[in-house]
Design a protein around this motif. Structure first.
Motif, PDB file in Angstrom:
ATOM      1  N   THR A 188       0.859  -1.198   0.000  1.00  0.00           N
ATOM      2  CA  THR A 188       0.000   0.000   0.000  1.00  0.00           C
ATOM      3  C   THR A 188       0.888   1.239   0.000  1.00  0.00           C
ATOM      4  O   THR A 188       2.105   1.133  -0.121  1.00  0.00           O
ATOM      5  CB  THR A 188      -0.915  -0.002   1.227  1.00  0.00           C
ATOM      6  OG1 THR A 188      -0.098  -0.096   2.393  1.00  0.00           O
ATOM      7  CG2 THR A 188      -1.872  -1.186   1.189  1.00  0.00           C
ATOM      8  N   ASP A 189       0.279   2.404   0.140  1.00  0.00           N
ATOM      9  CA  ASP A 189       1.035   3.659   0.170  1.00  0.00           C
ATOM     10  C   ASP A 189       2.061   3.627   1.310  1.00  0.00           C
ATOM     11  O   ASP A 189       1.695   3.613   2.476  1.00  0.00           O
ATOM     12  CB  ASP A 189       0.032   4.809   0.366  1.00  0.00           C
ATOM     13  CG  ASP A 189       0.746   6.138   0.544  1.00  0.00           C
ATOM     14  OD1 ASP A 189       1.982   6.186   0.328  1.00  0.00           O
ATOM     15  OD2 ASP A 189       0.063   7.109   0.895  1.00  0.00           O
TER      16      ASP A 189
ATOM     17  N   ARG B 102       1.962   6.096   4.235  1.00  0.00           N
ATOM     18  CA  ARG B 102       0.839   6.079   5.170  1.00  0.00           C
ATOM     19  C   ARG B 102       1.204   5.168   6.333  1.00  0.00           C
ATOM     20  O   ARG B 102       0.995   3.953   6.295  1.00  0.00           O
ATOM     21  CB  ARG B 102      -0.405   5.567   4.444  1.00  0.00           C
ATOM     22  CG  ARG B 102      -1.636   5.851   5.226  1.00  0.00           C
ATOM     23  CD  ARG B 102      -2.909   5.651   4.459  1.00  0.00           C
ATOM     24  NE  ARG B 102      -3.979   6.032   5.374  1.00  0.00           N
ATOM     25  CZ  ARG B 102      -5.152   5.470   5.433  1.00  0.00           C
ATOM     26  NH1 ARG B 102      -5.473   4.513   4.600  1.00  0.00           N
ATOM     27  NH2 ARG B 102      -6.031   5.892   6.316  1.00  0.00           N
TER      28      ARG B 102
ATOM     29  N   CYS C 266      -0.864   2.848  -4.696  1.00  0.00           N
ATOM     30  CA  CYS C 266      -1.238   1.656  -3.922  1.00  0.00           C
ATOM     31  C   CYS C 266      -1.709   0.532  -4.837  1.00  0.00           C
ATOM     32  O   CYS C 266      -2.573   0.724  -5.696  1.00  0.00           O
ATOM     33  CB  CYS C 266      -2.353   2.033  -2.945  1.00  0.00           C
ATOM     34  SG  CYS C 266      -3.042   0.594  -2.118  1.00  0.00           S
TER      35      CYS C 266
ATOM     36  N   ALA D  86      -3.415  -2.111  -4.012  1.00  0.00           N
ATOM     37  CA  ALA D  86      -4.818  -2.474  -3.733  1.00  0.00           C
ATOM     38  C   ALA D  86      -5.763  -1.621  -4.576  1.00  0.00           C
ATOM     39  O   ALA D  86      -6.757  -2.111  -5.114  1.00  0.00           O
ATOM     40  CB  ALA D  86      -5.119  -2.306  -2.243  1.00  0.00           C
ATOM     41  N   HIS D  87      -5.429  -0.339  -4.704  1.00  0.00           N
ATOM     42  CA  HIS D  87      -6.315   0.538  -5.467  1.00  0.00           C
ATOM     43  C   HIS D  87      -6.371   0.156  -6.949  1.00  0.00           C
ATOM     44  O   HIS D  87      -7.424   0.248  -7.577  1.00  0.00           O
ATOM     45  CB  HIS D  87      -5.910   2.006  -5.292  1.00  0.00           C
ATOM     46  CG  HIS D  87      -6.924   2.939  -5.867  1.00  0.00           C
ATOM     47  ND1 HIS D  87      -6.695   3.657  -7.017  1.00  0.00           N
ATOM     48  CD2 HIS D  87      -8.200   3.205  -5.486  1.00  0.00           C
ATOM     49  CE1 HIS D  87      -7.795   4.356  -7.296  1.00  0.00           C
ATOM     50  NE2 HIS D  87      -8.719   4.100  -6.391  1.00  0.00           N
TER      51      HIS D  87
ATOM     52  N   VAL E 151     -13.353   4.636  -2.834  1.00  0.00           N
ATOM     53  CA  VAL E 151     -12.203   4.130  -2.070  1.00  0.00           C
ATOM     54  C   VAL E 151     -11.087   5.173  -2.058  1.00  0.00           C
ATOM     55  O   VAL E 151     -10.487   5.452  -1.017  1.00  0.00           O
ATOM     56  CB  VAL E 151     -11.690   2.797  -2.669  1.00  0.00           C
ATOM     57  CG1 VAL E 151     -10.378   2.367  -2.027  1.00  0.00           C
ATOM     58  CG2 VAL E 151     -12.741   1.702  -2.510  1.00  0.00           C
TER      59      VAL E 151
ATOM     60  N   CYS F 184      -9.569   6.979   1.212  1.00  0.00           N
ATOM     61  CA  CYS F 184      -8.136   6.816   1.450  1.00  0.00           C
ATOM     62  C   CYS F 184      -7.491   8.183   1.697  1.00  0.00           C
ATOM     63  O   CYS F 184      -6.784   8.389   2.684  1.00  0.00           O
ATOM     64  CB  CYS F 184      -7.520   6.116   0.247  1.00  0.00           C
ATOM     65  SG  CYS F 184      -5.737   6.005   0.263  1.00  0.00           S
TER      66      CYS F 184
ATOM     67  N   VAL G  19     -10.630   5.473   6.008  1.00  0.00           N
ATOM     68  CA  VAL G  19     -10.541   4.017   6.102  1.00  0.00           C
ATOM     69  C   VAL G  19      -9.070   3.635   6.320  1.00  0.00           C
ATOM     70  O   VAL G  19      -8.164   4.310   5.820  1.00  0.00           O
ATOM     71  CB  VAL G  19     -11.103   3.345   4.816  1.00  0.00           C
ATOM     72  CG1 VAL G  19     -10.261   3.687   3.599  1.00  0.00           C
ATOM     73  CG2 VAL G  19     -11.212   1.829   4.968  1.00  0.00           C
TER      74      VAL G  19
ATOM     75  N   CYS H 135      -5.845   0.873   6.030  1.00  0.00           N
ATOM     76  CA  CYS H 135      -5.405  -0.025   4.963  1.00  0.00           C
ATOM     77  C   CYS H 135      -5.853  -1.464   5.196  1.00  0.00           C
ATOM     78  O   CYS H 135      -6.228  -2.158   4.247  1.00  0.00           O
ATOM     79  CB  CYS H 135      -3.888   0.035   4.809  1.00  0.00           C
ATOM     80  SG  CYS H 135      -3.342   1.575   4.047  1.00  0.00           S
TER      81      CYS H 135
ATOM     82  N   CYS I 111      -9.452  -1.669   4.340  1.00  0.00           N
ATOM     83  CA  CYS I 111      -9.599  -1.462   2.905  1.00  0.00           C
ATOM     84  C   CYS I 111      -9.243  -2.742   2.136  1.00  0.00           C
ATOM     85  O   CYS I 111      -9.923  -3.125   1.191  1.00  0.00           O
ATOM     86  CB  CYS I 111      -8.690  -0.305   2.496  1.00  0.00           C
ATOM     87  SG  CYS I 111      -8.818   0.180   0.767  1.00  0.00           S
ATOM     88  N   LYS I 112      -8.193  -3.421   2.586  1.00  0.00           N
ATOM     89  CA  LYS I 112      -7.770  -4.637   1.885  1.00  0.00           C
ATOM     90  C   LYS I 112      -8.677  -5.827   2.212  1.00  0.00           C
ATOM     91  O   LYS I 112      -8.885  -6.691   1.364  1.00  0.00           O
ATOM     92  CB  LYS I 112      -6.311  -4.958   2.213  1.00  0.00           C
ATOM     93  CG  LYS I 112      -5.356  -3.952   1.548  1.00  0.00           C
ATOM     94  CD  LYS I 112      -3.944  -4.456   1.471  1.00  0.00           C
ATOM     95  CE  LYS I 112      -3.230  -4.283   2.791  1.00  0.00           C
ATOM     96  NZ  LYS I 112      -1.776  -4.597   2.672  1.00  0.00           N
TER      97      LYS I 112
HETATM   98 FE1  SF4 Z   1      -4.406   1.552  -0.490  1.00  0.00          FE
HETATM   99 FE2  SF4 Z   1      -6.778   1.401   0.633  1.00  0.00          FE
HETATM  100 FE3  SF4 Z   1      -4.563   1.867   2.119  1.00  0.00          FE
HETATM  101 FE4  SF4 Z   1      -5.492   3.726   0.484  1.00  0.00          FE
HETATM  102  S1  SF4 Z   1      -6.565   2.879   2.258  1.00  0.00           S
HETATM  103  S2  SF4 Z   1      -3.351   3.120   0.718  1.00  0.00           S
HETATM  104  S3  SF4 Z   1      -6.287   2.525  -1.222  1.00  0.00           S
HETATM  105  S4  SF4 Z   1      -5.067   0.000   0.960  1.00  0.00           S
END
Ligand code: SF4
Ligand code: TRP
Length: 328
Positions: free
Chosen positions: A223-224, A227, A239, A241-242, A256, A260, A265, A267, A270-271
């Motif tokens: 992911t990012d 973050r 990211c 996932a995105h 999403v 983000c 939300v 991570c 989100c995943k």
């Molecule tokens: Fe990726 Fe979701 Fe985390 Fe944003 S919240 S960095 S889209 S996993």
């Protein structure tokens, strides 16, 4: 009704396919069945050109890949699903075309020198490997296919096929039509670590992954990296996932991304949600695969039928070719 146009494409037997193979090629092959007469071949001879030292996996790889083709929705009733080595006409046409193909043409195919360099030490400086694109030309021309759905990397091979057809026709009369590339609108899916999705990296999500495999791979997605804490705003554009949200649940991707960026939300959450969506996406594919795999002998039957249908078509072309060349 006008006859449907014919499509031919081939894939090397690499065993089980991943989601990237599905979204990048197979899904397109499935859609093309509605509009065209399709012939799809497992090109096992092509696999030998770079992997002749160890052929112990090739049978399993053919079967596993064909099961994934069926899982994806390739329909053995409508399309011809076949194995290249079952239809010897490919070999005969390869030989005949090799006679009219100047050495310089195959030597300057971009993938040739590239692969020689990349696979250095694998001893692929062989006669067979040099002839790889001539064999591909024979695959396509044996069926007089009008269109060849392939990725960007294969365009030079189809271009060479056209040149070989032209040269054959120049000497022997108009027998072989020149095929055209049908470029797919490819979605390139990264692996869970952000590199190209590939089994050799272990970063793939199998096309018919089990629920456990899906959970594990999705929760391990990169992911990012900026973050760090839950309340840090994220950057969905960096990211993995995105990218998957965009690929398999595009209607949700915008929301999403907003959540983000606003740190609404986390991570992990989100995943987890993404893992559920991937499961929904894969479940019908997995179920179809299981239906085919559970019937003993079915894959063999499908491939035998495909070879019989393909052989008739290819033999008709080869009769014209032999006649044009005045072979007795
Ligand atoms: Fe990726 Fe979701 Fe985390 Fe944003 S919240 S960095 S889209 S996993
Ligand atoms: N060379 C193709 C690849 O590596 C596979 C292939 C072999 C093929 N014969 C073909 C693709 C004929 C299209 C048509 O992907």
């Amino acid at each position: 009704m006008e006859a449907k146009k014919r499509i031919f494409s081939g894939m090397r037997p690499t065993g089980r396919l991943h989601l990237g193979n599905y979204l990048g090629a197979l899904q397109n092959w499935v859609r093309l069945q509605d509009e065209y007469d399709c012939i799809y071949a497992v090109v096992d001879w092509h696999a030998l050109t770079t992997g002749y030292e160890d052929t112990s996996q090739i049978r399993d790889n053919v079967r596993e890949m064909v099961l994934d083709w069926l899982a994806a929705g390739l329909d053995p009733e409508r399309s011809v699903l076949m194995v290249q080595s079952h239809v010897k006409q490919h070999a005969e046409l390869h030989l005949l075309l090799s006679m009219v193909t100047p050495l310089g043409w195959v030597e300057r195919v971009p993938t040739y020198k590239e692969q020689l360099r990349e696979l250095a030490g694998r001893e692929i400086a062989t006669y067979g490997f040099l002839g790889y694109p001539v064999l591909q030309a024979a695959d396509i021309l044996a069926y007089k296919a009008q269109y060849v759905p392939v990725g960007e990397d294969q365009v030079p091979h189809v271009e060479l096929t056209r040149e070989i057809a032209r040269r054959f026709n120049h000497y022997f009369g108009p027998v072989l039509p020149e095929p055209e590339v049908l470029l797919a609108q490819v979605k390139v899916l990264p692996g869970i670590d952000g590199r190209k999705m590939s089994k050799s990296y272990g970063n793939e999500i199998p096309m018919t992954a089990s629920p456990e495999e899906i959970q594990r791979q999705v929760l391990n997605m990169v992911t990012d990296p900026a973050r760090i804490r839950r309340h840090d705003p994220g950057h969905p554009d960096v990211c993995v996932a995105h990218v998957f949200y965009q690929a398999i649940a595009s209607e949700m991707a915008g929301t999403v991304a907003e959540e983000c960026k606003n740190a609404a939300v986390g991570c992990v959450e989100c995943k987890k949600r993404l893992a559920g969506l991937v499961e929904e996406f894969i479940a019908p594919l997995r179920e179809r695969r299981e239906r085919y795999a559970s019937q003993p002998g079915l894959v063999r039957e499908i491939l035998d039928d495909g070879a019989n249908r393909a052989r008739k078509l290819a033999e008709a072309t080869l009769q014209e070719v032999r006649e044009a060349m005045r072979l007795w």
